[in-house]
Design a protein around this motif. Structure first.
Motif, PDB file in Angstrom:
ATOM      1  N   LEU A 158     -18.886 -93.995  79.559  1.00  0.00           N
ATOM      2  CA  LEU A 158     -18.289 -92.685  79.808  1.00  0.00           C
ATOM      3  C   LEU A 158     -19.312 -91.720  80.390  1.00  0.00           C
ATOM      4  O   LEU A 158     -18.986 -90.900  81.264  1.00  0.00           O
ATOM      5  CB  LEU A 158     -17.690 -92.129  78.511  1.00  0.00           C
ATOM      6  CG  LEU A 158     -16.882 -90.842  78.643  1.00  0.00           C
ATOM      7  CD1 LEU A 158     -15.689 -91.039  79.568  1.00  0.00           C
ATOM      8  CD2 LEU A 158     -16.404 -90.367  77.268  1.00  0.00           C
ATOM      9  N   GLU A 159     -20.546 -91.812  79.913  1.00  0.00           N
ATOM     10  CA  GLU A 159     -21.593 -90.949  80.452  1.00  0.00           C
ATOM     11  C   GLU A 159     -21.825 -91.250  81.938  1.00  0.00           C
ATOM     12  O   GLU A 159     -21.978 -90.332  82.751  1.00  0.00           O
ATOM     13  CB  GLU A 159     -22.891 -91.134  79.671  1.00  0.00           C
ATOM     14  CG  GLU A 159     -23.982 -90.163  80.118  1.00  0.00           C
ATOM     15  CD  GLU A 159     -25.338 -90.501  79.554  1.00  0.00           C
ATOM     16  OE1 GLU A 159     -26.173 -89.588  79.451  1.00  0.00           O
ATOM     17  OE2 GLU A 159     -25.586 -91.681  79.248  1.00  0.00           O
ATOM     18  N   LYS A 160     -21.835 -92.521  82.301  1.00  0.00           N
ATOM     19  CA  LYS A 160     -21.992 -92.886  83.713  1.00  0.00           C
ATOM     20  C   LYS A 160     -20.843 -92.327  84.546  1.00  0.00           C
ATOM     21  O   LYS A 160     -21.035 -91.842  85.661  1.00  0.00           O
ATOM     22  CB  LYS A 160     -22.051 -94.405  83.854  1.00  0.00           C
ATOM     23  CG  LYS A 160     -23.307 -95.044  83.285  1.00  0.00           C
ATOM     24  CD  LYS A 160     -23.224 -96.554  83.345  1.00  0.00           C
ATOM     25  CE  LYS A 160     -24.433 -97.201  82.666  1.00  0.00           C
ATOM     26  NZ  LYS A 160     -24.310 -98.678  82.606  1.00  0.00           N
ATOM     27  N   PHE A 161     -19.632 -92.380  83.969  1.00  0.00           N
ATOM     28  CA  PHE A 161     -18.462 -91.900  84.699  1.00  0.00           C
ATOM     29  C   PHE A 161     -18.538 -90.387  84.905  1.00  0.00           C
ATOM     30  O   PHE A 161     -18.303 -89.883  86.013  1.00  0.00           O
ATOM     31  CB  PHE A 161     -17.187 -92.272  83.926  1.00  0.00           C
ATOM     32  CG  PHE A 161     -15.923 -91.828  84.609  1.00  0.00           C
ATOM     33  CD1 PHE A 161     -15.336 -92.628  85.580  1.00  0.00           C
ATOM     34  CD2 PHE A 161     -15.328 -90.616  84.297  1.00  0.00           C
ATOM     35  CE1 PHE A 161     -14.183 -92.211  86.233  1.00  0.00           C
ATOM     36  CE2 PHE A 161     -14.177 -90.197  84.944  1.00  0.00           C
ATOM     37  CZ  PHE A 161     -13.600 -91.000  85.908  1.00  0.00           C
ATOM     38  N   THR A 162     -18.854 -89.639  83.853  1.00  0.00           N
ATOM     39  CA  THR A 162     -18.913 -88.184  83.985  1.00  0.00           C
ATOM     40  C   THR A 162     -20.063 -87.771  84.903  1.00  0.00           C
ATOM     41  O   THR A 162     -19.955 -86.789  85.638  1.00  0.00           O
ATOM     42  CB  THR A 162     -19.093 -87.513  82.608  1.00  0.00           C
ATOM     43  OG1 THR A 162     -20.255 -88.042  81.970  1.00  0.00           O
ATOM     44  CG2 THR A 162     -17.892 -87.744  81.724  1.00  0.00           C
ATOM     45  N   ASP A 163     -21.147 -88.530  84.869  1.00  0.00           N
ATOM     46  CA  ASP A 163     -22.298 -88.206  85.696  1.00  0.00           C
ATOM     47  C   ASP A 163     -21.953 -88.285  87.183  1.00  0.00           C
ATOM     48  O   ASP A 163     -22.341 -87.412  87.959  1.00  0.00           O
ATOM     49  CB  ASP A 163     -23.447 -89.162  85.362  1.00  0.00           C
ATOM     50  CG  ASP A 163     -24.755 -88.722  85.989  1.00  0.00           C
ATOM     51  OD1 ASP A 163     -25.132 -87.551  85.773  1.00  0.00           O
ATOM     52  OD2 ASP A 163     -25.377 -89.529  86.685  1.00  0.00           O
ATOM     53  N   LYS A 164     -21.178 -89.304  87.537  1.00  0.00           N
ATOM     54  CA  LYS A 164     -20.822 -89.415  88.960  1.00  0.00           C
ATOM     55  C   LYS A 164     -19.694 -88.453  89.323  1.00  0.00           C
ATOM     56  O   LYS A 164     -19.648 -87.935  90.451  1.00  0.00           O
ATOM     57  CB  LYS A 164     -20.440 -90.851  89.309  1.00  0.00           C
ATOM     58  CG  LYS A 164     -19.088 -91.311  88.829  1.00  0.00           C
ATOM     59  CD  LYS A 164     -18.758 -92.704  89.386  1.00  0.00           C
ATOM     60  CE  LYS A 164     -17.379 -93.164  88.952  1.00  0.00           C
ATOM     61  NZ  LYS A 164     -17.038 -94.496  89.482  1.00  0.00           N
ATOM     62  N   THR A 165     -18.798 -88.180  88.373  1.00  0.00           N
ATOM     63  CA  THR A 165     -17.671 -87.295  88.667  1.00  0.00           C
ATOM     64  C   THR A 165     -18.131 -85.863  88.855  1.00  0.00           C
ATOM     65  O   THR A 165     -17.600 -85.130  89.690  1.00  0.00           O
ATOM     66  CB  THR A 165     -16.607 -87.379  87.555  1.00  0.00           C
ATOM     67  OG1 THR A 165     -16.271 -88.740  87.312  1.00  0.00           O
ATOM     68  CG2 THR A 165     -15.349 -86.620  87.934  1.00  0.00           C
ATOM     69  N   LYS A 166     -19.145 -85.456  88.092  1.00  0.00           N
ATOM     70  CA  LYS A 166     -19.624 -84.077  88.212  1.00  0.00           C
ATOM     71  C   LYS A 166     -20.253 -83.831  89.584  1.00  0.00           C
ATOM     72  O   LYS A 166     -20.305 -82.684  90.046  1.00  0.00           O
ATOM     73  CB  LYS A 166     -20.624 -83.763  87.093  1.00  0.00           C
ATOM     74  CG  LYS A 166     -22.003 -84.328  87.303  1.00  0.00           C
ATOM     75  CD  LYS A 166     -22.960 -83.958  86.188  1.00  0.00           C
ATOM     76  CE  LYS A 166     -24.353 -84.490  86.513  1.00  0.00           C
ATOM     77  NZ  LYS A 166     -25.288 -84.352  85.404  1.00  0.00           N
ATOM     78  N   GLU A 167     -20.724 -84.907  90.232  1.00  0.00           N
ATOM     79  CA  GLU A 167     -21.313 -84.756  91.557  1.00  0.00           C
ATOM     80  C   GLU A 167     -20.249 -84.584  92.627  1.00  0.00           C
ATOM     81  O   GLU A 167     -20.495 -83.978  93.671  1.00  0.00           O
ATOM     82  CB  GLU A 167     -22.179 -85.978  91.881  1.00  0.00           C
ATOM     83  CG  GLU A 167     -23.341 -86.208  90.914  1.00  0.00           C
ATOM     84  CD  GLU A 167     -24.293 -85.031  90.883  1.00  0.00           C
ATOM     85  OE1 GLU A 167     -24.491 -84.382  91.932  1.00  0.00           O
ATOM     86  OE2 GLU A 167     -24.843 -84.744  89.795  1.00  0.00           O
ATOM     87  N   LYS A 168     -19.046 -85.103  92.351  1.00  0.00           N
ATOM     88  CA  LYS A 168     -17.996 -85.083  93.373  1.00  0.00           C
ATOM     89  C   LYS A 168     -16.972 -83.978  93.140  1.00  0.00           C
ATOM     90  O   LYS A 168     -16.402 -83.439  94.084  1.00  0.00           O
ATOM     91  CB  LYS A 168     -17.290 -86.436  93.396  1.00  0.00           C
ATOM     92  CG  LYS A 168     -16.534 -86.704  94.677  1.00  0.00           C
ATOM     93  CD  LYS A 168     -16.329 -88.182  94.892  1.00  0.00           C
ATOM     94  CE  LYS A 168     -15.699 -88.447  96.251  1.00  0.00           C
ATOM     95  NZ  LYS A 168     -15.498 -89.880  96.494  1.00  0.00           N
ATOM     96  N   SER A 169     -16.740 -83.649  91.867  1.00  0.00           N
ATOM     97  CA  SER A 169     -15.745 -82.632  91.546  1.00  0.00           C
ATOM     98  C   SER A 169     -16.362 -81.245  91.598  1.00  0.00           C
ATOM     99  O   SER A 169     -17.535 -81.060  91.278  1.00  0.00           O
ATOM    100  CB  SER A 169     -15.161 -82.890  90.158  1.00  0.00           C
ATOM    101  OG  SER A 169     -14.325 -81.823  89.766  1.00  0.00           O
TER     102      SER A 169
END
Length: 906
Positions: A437-448
């Motif tokens: 989940l941390e990996k997912f949020t880390d990449k999503t925060k860069e795009k969103s």
């Protein structure tokens, strides 16, 4: 375990780790530090995470806008506010609207709007009049099936079948044809579809939608209200695929109908989801379908979240899934109580397994350790400290805890918060889920573009104990969203406090200066009449509660047990576990000079109503000395306890008018209060063993003629003085000395865990059952591993030393020349020996449990082994009594009153 005067008050104490109790609510058993409700689209609030009900309910329902009200507000050109529109549509009566129509409104809102409002919106007001006429009938009638065992509890309630169907259809059709405004026209179409649905004319409902709703090219709230009714009719015709798809459209496009549409979809199998996925053509439809699939199958939502991310990383429902995922993690990392196997009745094997699993888990989430930089002079000082002060490994107890470095404090595996395998619905992959989940949020925060993902990422790093990384993310967030700002503020406080290696005086000052709002309790005046707001489970765990637990845990790990205890308990709670080491630590804090502001206002405030505090401590110490047969020391302590106010208990009363009232227990003049009014029967012996009977029935006095200092009723100071005199007399060699030793032995046995007066020296008001009188927990030095929360659920007072009473009995037996008295003394010795066996049995190793398929035969074999051991090692005095004194009247009498002894003699 804590005992109250009224049994109603003790229900909260029966909560156990298994949560089998009906009073348990899993949504109260973790700290909800990540606020799920900060999602921007409040229409999805029901789909946040909880366990106690199907849909999340921890929000104000007014946060979800009413589509119908918003549509009417827009229709009236925003001339009315939202609340005024809501009032007009739902609350103002049909008669009031007719009065407006006739030019003489009486309702204040309609008077404010004036008759010109009707002229301008004539068709709308006429529609509302018709809708208000129909509304009381707009429900489907209950039809009992042949297999139904339910009944219609509201059989008298109106439903659509009460209307004249043909007359109502004709009227609505006429109104539909007469209407000129397309939106009003569509609303009449909605009423036609709804009436047919609720009268179970399902085919007609489908036709009405095609004829009256669909041709009007409006896809607003009225259309989806109608589609909701169409889907219901399709369900009635068992057109389940079409029904699901239309409910899906309602779910996707409405705000206030999402929860009901989701329930109506009945997505209980893979085929239902497959059907929706086949029909989903737009990205929005596919995204929503993935959301529903991830919501229903929540074992691991990340694969669905990945698909949603590919479609739209800014999707609001993706944030809902993230909030649910974080909430699931929180339940394992932030429980309101960290259970420890030492405080439970488990075998050594299970204990080591739990610790190994926990140590393994904490190794995966090792916190960032601050590098300790020492000056040259500091290194020299430390060298000589180690040289002359001994190594830390040589130190024990609190001194070793207090001398830990920052590195040691950080790396302690019991430093909360940490991953807790005893959380609800334990999944062994939970920690991997945190990483994913941390990996997912880390990449999503860069795009969103939404700061939500930065907050989520910072929070996950907080759970992983990467407090520096979490703080850096929080410092970089720029947002004007007030809910986001509040969450960021809270998380910064959390990071600051949990990352502090040691709570010292300087840091306590910092807590009071910068975070007093989390520690200083606010006085809230409760309205006792507002019973509608009563929460059966108590207050929801808060951020302040979590921080209090963190601080309590830090004190515990630092060896400051007294402060740790008082963070979660009151001084009066010591009565339930008067453990000597803990009491001493609490007293040391009580006597500490120059307390910090934090210690004074937050910790010392829990030195509550025990009356004279010095007398309270002295009574506990005196009691312990008595149990150790150190009567001189006990007298010295009791001499300082003359102002003892009585064991602090409370009376709980409840009335319909005033609710619950709590008052201090007032002891009657002749009642035992923990210090006064002790009967001389305490030196006697059992007639029969019954703790619930009056002492005059269960106990019999010995002959006290030679000991006039034994009063009929004594306080503890007088009792200690009597024992000192008996001990002195017992040093003689005559029958009087024998009797003196026997009386001392009687008192020590009678006040042990097996005796009628077992409450006297353990700070209890009577001998009724409770945790203090369980053998299984008396061998633990300290069952607490993290801090003293839930202190009342586990007893760990020091065990009785039955050899003390046996030693006095042996002196009496040796000096006595009376055969009848010798028989009585031997029986008392045998009874004390029973206590030694029970203590052994309670801590005897057991390498199997109820889950073992061969539990019954293993338990039977173990019991045989224990019985054999009991007869070999713990029946010494019974055997002697049988061999040498079976012919005495005392023995015959005992066989009549003690069934086990009678069995043994046979």
């Amino acid at each position: 375990m804590k005992k109250y005067i009224l049994s109603l008050a003790v229900v909260s104490l029966f909560y156990t780790q298994s949560d089998a109790c009906a009073w348990s609510d899993p949504d109260y058993d973790y700290f909800n530090l990540f606020t799920q409700t900060i999602i921007k689209d409040k229409a999805y609030l029901p789909f946040l995470h909880n366990y106690s009900s199907r849909f999340y309910g921890g929000y104000n329902s007014s946060l979800i806008p009413d589509d119908n009200v918003e549509t009417w507000k827009k229709f009236f050109n925003n001339q009315l506010s939202y609340s005024e529109t809501q009032n007009l549509v739902y609350k103002i009566s049909m008669n009031d609207l007719n009065a407006l129509k006739n030019g003489n409104p009486t309702n204040p809102l309609l008077q404010k709007l004036g008759t010109g409002f009707y002229s301008k919106y004539k068709e709308a007001i006429d529609y509302l009049i018709e809708a208000k006429y129909l509304e009381p009938f707009m429900s489907i009638n209950y039809v009992e099936s042949e297999n139904s065992f339910y009944y219609d509890r509201d059989a008298s309630r109106k439903n659509a079948t009460a209307l004249d169907y043909h007359k109502t259809i004709a009227a609505l059709t006429s109104l539909y044809n007469a209407a000129r405004n397309p939106e009003i026209k569509q609303r009449y179409g909605y009423q036609l579809v709804r009436l047919n649905h609720y009268t179970r004319n399902y085919d007609s409902a489908l036709q009405a939608f095609k004829t009256y709703v669909a041709p009007i090219k409006l896809k607003g709230s009225v259309y989806f209200m109608s589609l909701d009714q169409l889907a219901g009719a399709q369900r009635g015709l068992e057109m389940n695929g079409d029904a699901n798809w239309n409910f899906f459209q309602v779910f996707m496009n409405s705000k206030d109908r999402k929860e009901s549409a989701f329930v109506s979809m009945k997505l209980s199998d893979t085929a239902s989801f497959s059907n929706i996925m086949k029909r989903a053509h737009t990205n929005e439809e596919k995204n929503m379908a993935y959301f529903l699939l991830g919501y229903e199958d929540f074992n691991n939502p990340i694969p669905m979240m990945e698909k949603m991310y590919e479609i739209n990383p800014d999707s609001e429902i993706l944030k809902v899934m993230a909030a649910r995922s974080i909430n699931e993690l929180e339940r394992s990392y932030l429980p309101t109580y960290y259970y420890t196997s030492e405080a439970q009745k488990v075998s050594a094997k299970e204990n080591s397994t739990d610790n190994a699993a926990k140590n393994n888990s904490t190794a995966q989430t090792k916190p960032e350790v601050k590098e300790e930089k020492l000056s040259f002079w500091q290194k020299i000082v430390r060298f000589f400290k180690n040289l002359f002060g001994g190594s830390k490994s040589e130190k024990t107890g609190d001194s070793a805890k207090a001398d830990q470095s920052d590195d040691e404090l950080f790396s302690n595996p019991d430093r909360i918060p940490f991953y807790n395998r005893t959380g609800y619905y334990y999944d062994e992959k939970t920690q991997d889920f945190l990483d994913d989940l941390e990996k997912f949020t880390d990449k999503t925060k860069e795009k969103s573009k939404d700061e939500y993902w930065q907050i989520a990422d910072a929070y996950l790093k907080f759970l992983k104990k990467d407090y520096k990384g979490s703080s850096e993310i929080l410092d970089d967030i720029k947002t004007a969203n007030p809910e986001y700002m509040e969450e960021i503020k809270r998380m910064k406080v959390l990071n600051d406090i949990v990352s502090q290696p040691k709570i010292d005086a300087e840091y306590e000052d910092h807590l009071m200066k910068d975070y007093a709002e989390y520690f200083v309790e606010k006085k809230v005046k409760k309205d006792t009449a507002a019973t509608d707001n009563f929460d059966y489970y108590g207050d929801v765990p808060s951020t302040a509660d979590f921080l209090k637990d963190v601080i309590a845990n830090r004190y515990f790990l630092q060896g400051e047990d007294g402060k740790s205890f008082l963070m979660n308990n009151k001084l009066s709670d010591l009565q339930y576990n008067p453990n000597s080491n803990l009491v001493k630590s609490v007293e040391e804090f009580y006597r500490k000079p120059n307390k910090t502001q934090f210690e004074q206002q937050i910790i010392a405030k829990n030195m509550d109503s025990v009356g004279n505090i010095d007398a309270f401590f002295s009574t506990i110490y005196g009691d312990r000395a008595m149990r150790l047969a150190d009567f001189e020391k006990a007298k010295a302590y009791y001499g300082k306890a003359k102002n003892f106010a009585g064991i602090p208990r409370q009376n709980y009363e409840w009335t319909e008018k005033n609710g619950q009232t709590i008052t201090p227990k007032q002891y009657a003049p002749a009642e035992y209060d923990g210090f006064k009014n002790i009967s001389n029967l305490v030196f006697g012996h059992n007639v029969w063993e019954s703790f619930g009977s009056p002492d005059a029935e269960s106990m019999k006095a010995e002959n006290y003629t030679d000991f006039p200092f034994i009063k009929t009723s004594m306080d503890k100071l007088e009792l200690a003085d009597a024992l000192i005199q008996l001990k002195k007399i017992g040093n003689g060699t005559d029958e009087k000395a024998a009797k003196a030793n026997q009386l001392i032995g009687n008192l020590l046995y009678n006040t042990s865990i097996l005796g009628y007066y077992r409450q006297l020296f353990v700070m209890d008001i009577d001998n009724s059952n409770g945790g203090k009188y369980d053998f299984w927990n008396t061998d633990r030095k300290n069952p607490y591993k993290y801090y003293y929360k839930n202190f009342l659920d586990t007893s760990y007072i020091e065990p009785d030393n039955f050899d003390l009473s046996i030693n006095y009995y042996q002196k009496a037996l040796k000096l006595s020349n009376n055969k009848e008295e010798k028989a009585r003394i031997l029986f008392q010795m045998a009874s004390a020996e029973q206590g030694k066996y029970y203590q052994y049995e309670a801590k005897a190793p057991k390498d199997f449990d109820y889950s073992d398929p061969k539990w019954s035969e293993k338990e039977e074999a173990r019991q045989k082994e224990m019985d054999q051991l009991k007869n070999q090692k713990y029946r010494t005095y019974f055997a002697q009594l049988k061999a040498q004194y079976s012919d005495t009247e005392t023995t015959k009498s005992l066989m009549g009153s003690c069934s086990y002894f009678s069995y043994f003699m046979r």
